[in-house]
Scaffold this active site. Structure first.
Site, short mmCIF file in Angstrom:
data_model
loop_
_atom_site.label_atom_id
_atom_site.label_comp_id
_atom_site.label_asym_id
_atom_site.label_seq_id
_atom_site.Cartn_x
_atom_site.Cartn_y
_atom_site.Cartn_z
N ASP A 288 63.96 9.94 -3.35
CA ASP A 288 63.95 8.58 -2.80
C ASP A 288 62.55 8.02 -3.01
O ASP A 288 61.63 8.32 -2.26
CB ASP A 288 64.30 8.64 -1.31
CG ASP A 288 64.37 7.27 -0.66
OD1 ASP A 288 64.10 6.27 -1.35
OD2 ASP A 288 64.71 7.20 0.54
N ASP A 548 74.52 6.01 0.01
CA ASP A 548 73.08 5.84 -0.25
C ASP A 548 72.33 7.04 0.32
O ASP A 548 72.92 7.89 1.01
CB ASP A 548 72.63 4.54 0.42
CG ASP A 548 71.29 4.04 -0.09
OD1 ASP A 548 70.75 4.63 -1.05
OD2 ASP A 548 70.78 3.05 0.48
N ARG A 608 73.72 6.31 -4.96
CA ARG A 608 72.36 6.19 -5.50
C ARG A 608 71.96 7.46 -6.26
O ARG A 608 71.39 7.39 -7.34
CB ARG A 608 71.35 5.90 -4.39
CG ARG A 608 69.96 5.56 -4.95
CD ARG A 608 69.04 5.00 -3.91
NE ARG A 608 68.63 6.02 -2.93
CZ ARG A 608 67.77 5.78 -1.95
NH1 ARG A 608 67.25 4.56 -1.79
NH2 ARG A 608 67.44 6.74 -1.10
N ASP A 624 65.59 1.23 -5.67
CA ASP A 624 64.76 0.22 -5.00
C ASP A 624 63.75 -0.40 -5.96
O ASP A 624 62.55 -0.09 -5.93
CB ASP A 624 64.05 0.85 -3.80
CG ASP A 624 65.05 1.32 -2.75
OD1 ASP A 624 66.19 0.85 -2.78
OD2 ASP A 624 64.68 2.16 -1.92
N HIS A 682 71.19 -7.77 -4.67
CA HIS A 682 70.88 -7.04 -3.43
C HIS A 682 69.42 -7.25 -3.11
O HIS A 682 68.60 -7.45 -4.01
CB HIS A 682 71.19 -5.56 -3.62
CG HIS A 682 70.99 -4.73 -2.38
ND1 HIS A 682 71.59 -5.04 -1.17
CD2 HIS A 682 70.24 -3.62 -2.15
CE1 HIS A 682 71.24 -4.14 -0.27
NE2 HIS A 682 70.42 -3.27 -0.84
#
Length: 949
Positions: A288, A548, A608, A624, A682
């Site tokens: 992440d 996610d 993700r 992201d 998004h």
């Protein structure tokens, strides 16, 4: 209070504007990477014991000995159908079992017979169109295509398997020995340590971790000199490594090639860069990473250990089936600089042949590698799909436009957004809800204050032909009155700590959390059952799912992820299964959606994290990203890389997740996003609202036109997705896939093909008034889809790009199906008529295909589909069945035919079918050389011939 303080820290972390690289390891901070990367090419220490060789019709097994330590390994080489081979190497008698990846292959690969010729130091085996040359001393495997070496394994001697061993305990040191040791350590810390004169070339160097690396592993009493072999610390996180060092590594070379692609996910170029001597290796470790940096080999959210090498002579692929942390070094060389020279000169290659050398190493597991020998790009994609599967055929709504943000505030907000798209005549298929829709971050729940009547809300959206999607992550809030947690704890569904009994706990969005162990097939079944409408209360069949944070993301864990010594089903450590964890959750979610409809409806899941095989369960996105022009630009090679690696349903957050895009950037991103396979806008919770109607009318109109172009082309998108599901071909493709001998295309990453028909070059630079577009193909012709202007192939063209312009070109020789009646949602277009756009090549020919079904059910698996083949030749357009097994009855009909590149107006146009023959109305635009034929009027499933007299 403790959680509130933690939430504040997380919010600050999420809102920062650059990745904190100190949160993520470099190769020097990953001790197994450091050890393997220190190996130097040379003669391998691994040798086959000839007396142990056992040959069969399609495989060979043999013992391989490491002559440095006399440890034995078992090597297997298998010839597989469709020009593919498999190499497996494992310890012969390990102290502990080594993990072999489960759940990725779609079945046991089918064997192919080979013809073997023995020699004194090995043998040659011919299978398919290829030859495997196995050398015993030292162990090496070379694969030849058309008598030229295409892939060479261990030719640089970097094979390295750290065998399991018992931890040795040093004898208690005498005081004078401790003092000497300390003096040696101080000498090392000052950088004055002398090199060991007895050290042999090819040995792994001894390393101590620098203090600034924050890798101060506790001293080990193991008898091995390497720091980090038995335990390791990164920042404050301790990894116990109970089994000790266990890495596996191997070098793979691609003679005759200068370009390799794949191994996503990285925010980097499409053609992979040389790493050795310049950067860290490419890392595969699902993480992440907030606001990731561009143009570097850092790990991101997904990992597919699959690389494709391409040259004008051949295309080949390598699939490294290992789900542990993996690094890949890349070196550019020539065959004359390597140990391949003798072998290649024996066959047909010169010593100055270019070559890409790669070095793969993983922290644990076994060596399990597939070699796909092509020799064409399409054959490699097919070969990989026969191993790991191809993309599932998605429901039609999922390839249309999606609207999302973190978070739509409440039920009224959703209703207003839904109505806004209708008010401004802007097509949209899906509205998304992020974590704030839940009751206190408890998944499978609703915030009753914000969403008091979720079913009414979903039904209201569905009444307009649309769907909704809610987020469901793998971390479960540890709250005593929460049903999911109660069941997970009582039934032992959670990942365990290193002690294999205590539940693993960490921090994520809900606060204190535990993680479902998706590696267990019984637990995946339990998870699937949670999507039943009577369990996921407040849901309907029109609600789909977003998984996610499934890398998994653990806010207070090492590298914001799970501790490697946590344990999963079967007693396997997290280090063994880390990269595959994020595939198993969407697999279970996908199965749950099918189950809840009684096996009738197609699922849709966005994940993700991903791994090889994730293509079978839905879509992914690039995570992201940031609202900058650079992030828009990098999205193209990122999505192409993921497509090349067998996962075609990929996109990037339109507009950028973090920060607020300037309006021109947002417009250009909508234009690019209209040609992403997965098309979703998004944004972060702290960004300004971005619904398209919040901008000036002229900007709204341009964004709407881009989305309408996507909807008009849905028949083409759907057909290309179907083709991908059958053949494994990418949906969006680098130009070299369709033009494999055109070397100009090999490094290109800013333009691409949709299927084989449309060439797209999104504008990704600020203040751009024109772009140069390369039109591939000798003697080809390309037509601007808006102006019908023709451009010759194998040349560059300068294209004016005012803000309203998307540079898109149709290939001469193709036929593209479209639906021109754009409605508010794709489901309302299902029975609408088609327009066929026929773009003639320089010989006056064209061909194309159309796939159609009901767009939502699984009935297509029982033959409820149709495939139509279209061909234009000799001034006749012919439609015939492309698959007689398709029995779908449709109301869709042919409304219009547009023929581009017709130099002379026809005198008349007629259509003949089983309904007879009739004249058709048409008009001819002489300057544009375009004929428009109006209302042929036949059902699209019928055979017909349209004659241009």
């Amino acid at each position: 209070m403790m959680w509130e303080r933690w939430w504040l820290l997380v919010a600050l972390f999420v809102g920062c504007h650059a990745v904190d690289r100190s949160n993520f390891k470099t190769c020097d901070q990953s001790t197994f990477c450091k050890r393997n990367r220190a190996l130097e090419p040379g003669e391998s220490q691994y040798h086959v014991l000839p007396d142990t060789v056992v040959l069969s019709d399609s495989s060979v097994t043999m013992d391989v000995i490491n002559k440095q330590n006399d440890v034995l390994f078992t090597a297997e080489i298998h010839a597989l159908e469709d020009n593919t081979a498999r190499i497996r190497i494992n310890e012969k008698s390990p102290l502990h079992p080594r993990y072999g990846v489960q759940g990725v292959l779609i079945g046991e690969p089918k064997a192919d017979n080979w013809k073997v010729q023995r020699s004194s130091d090995g043998f040659q085996a011919v299978f398919g169109n290829s030859t495997a040359v196995i050398t015993f001393s030292p162990f090496r495997v070379d694969f030849l295509v058309n008598n030229e070496v295409a892939v060479s394994v261990n030719n640089r001697g970097l094979l390295n398997i750290e065998h399991y061993r018992n931890k040795k305990v040093k004898e208690e040191q005498k005081p004078e020995e401790e003092e000497a040791d300390q003096e040696g350590k101080e000498e090392e810390d000052t950088g004055n340590q002398e090199e060991d004169p007895n050290k042999e070339e090819g040995d792994i160097e001894d390393f101590e971790d620098d203090e600034e690396d924050e890798m101060d592993s506790p001293p080990t009493d193991d008898g091995d000199d390497e720091a980090g072999m038995w335990e390791e610390t990164f920042k404050t996180h301790h990894d116990s490594k109970p089994y000790g060092p266990s890495s596996v590594g191997l070098d793979v070379s691609f003679p005759g090639s200068e370009h390799v692609y794949g191994i996503p996910e990285h925010a980097d170029s499409l053609a992979l860069k040389v790493t050795k001597g310049s950067t860290d290796p490419y890392r595969l470790y699902n993480l992440d990473v907030f606001e990731y940096e561009l143009n570097n080999p850092m790990a991101l959210y997904g990992s597919i250990p699959y690389m494709v090498s391409h040259s004008a002579a051949k295309t080949v692929g390598v699939f490294w089936l290992n789900s542990a942390e993996t690094w890949i070094d890349i070196t550019s060389a020539t065959a004359g600089q390597t140990m391949l020279t003798k072998l290649m000169s024996f066959f047909k290659s010169a010593e100055d042949t270019p070559q890409v050398d790669t070095h793969w190493f993983s922290e644990s597991g076994i060596i399990d590698m597939f070699v796909m020998l092509g020799p064409s790009p399409r054959s490699v994609f097919r070969q990989y799909s026969r191993l790991a599967g191809s993309t599932m055929l998605p429901p039609l709504f999922s390839i249309a436009y999606h609207q999302s943000r973190w978070n739509y505030n409440d039920q009224e907000d959703v209703n207003n957004v839904n109505a806004g798209f209708d008010q401004y005549d802007f097509p949209m298929d899906v509205i998304w809800l992020d974590i704030e829709h839940t009751d206190g971050k408890k998944y499978f729940t609703w915030d009753s204050g914000k969403f008091p009547a979720s079913i009414d809300m979903i039904n209201g959206v569905a009444a307009k032909g649309r769907k909704m999607i809610t987020i469901i992550d793998p971390h479960i809030k540890r709250e005593s009155n929460y049903r999911i947690h109660q069941e997970a704890e009582a039934q032992e569904l959670y990942v365990k700590k290193a002690d294999k009994t205590s539940i693993y706990e960490g921090w994520c969005w809900p606060g204190s959390s535990s993680w479902i162990d998706f590696t267990n097939p019984d637990i995946r079944k339990w998870w699937a059952e949670q999507f039943a409408l009577d369990k996921y209360q407040g849901s309907t069949l029109d609600l789909f799912t977003w998984n996610d944070m499934n890398e998994p993301s653990v806010f207070n864990g090492p590298e914001i992820s799970m501790h490697k010594d946590a344990t999963h089903y079967g007693g396997w450590e997290h280090r063994d299964v880390h990269n595959i964890y994020g595939m198993f959750q969407p697999q279970a979610t996908c199965e749950g959606q099918v189950m809840r409809s009684g096996g009738k409806e197609r699922p849709f899941v966005l994940s993700r994290a991903f791994f090889a095989g994730s293509q079978r369960y839905g879509a992914i996105w690039t995570g992201d990203n940031t609202a900058t022009w650079d992030h828009l630009k990098i999205s193209i090679p990122m999505i192409l890389s993921i497509n090349v690696a067998g996962l075609p349903f990929a996109g990037a957050d339109v507009g950028g997740f973090f920060q607020n895009p300037e309006v021109d950037l947002l417009v250009r991103w909508y234009q690019a996003g209209a040609f992403y396979p997965f098309f979703r806008a998004h944004a972060h919770v702290d960004t300004k609202r971005r619904e398209p109607w919040l901008y000036d009318d002229d900007k709204l109109a341009i964004m709407r036109d881009a989305v309408r172009m996507r909807y008009q082309l849905l028949p083409l998108w759907y057909t290309v997705f179907w083709e991908s599901s059958v053949t494994g071909a990418p949906v969006v493709r680098p130009l070299w896939v369709e033009y494999p001998k055109d070397q100009n295309t090999y490094p290109m990453e800013d333009q691409f093909l949709l299927g084989n028909s449309l060439l797209v070059k999104p504008v990704t630079e600020q203040h751009t008034s024109s772009v140069n577009v390369y039109m591939p193909g000798t003697n080809a012709v390309w037509y601007d889809v808006q102006t019908y202007e023709a451009y010759p192939g194998y040349r560059w063209a300068s294209i004016a790009t005012p803000l309203s312009k998307i540079p898109v070109f149709q290939r001469g020789g193709s036929i593209v199906p479209k639906k021109m009646r754009v409605r508010r949602a794709s489901s309302l277009m299902v029975n609408d008529p088609y327009t066929l756009v026929v773009a003639l090549d320089n010989k006056g020919k064209a061909k194309g295909q159309l796939y159609s079904d009901d767009g939502h059910s699984l009935d297509y698996k029982q033959g409820q589909y149709l495939v139509r083949d279209f061909q234009f030749a000799n001034k006749k357009l012919t439609s015939s069945s492309g698959d007689p097994n398709g029995i779908y009855k449709t109301k869709e009909w042919l409304e219009r035919v547009i023929v581009i590149g017709m130099n002379v107006s026809p005198a008349s146009i007629t259509i003949s079918s089983d309904e007879g023959e009739k004249n058709l109305r048409f008009k001819y635009d002489a300057p544009k050389k375009v004929v428009e034929v109006k209302k042929p009027g036949l059902n699209i499933s019928k055979d017909f011939v349209i004659t241009f007299s």
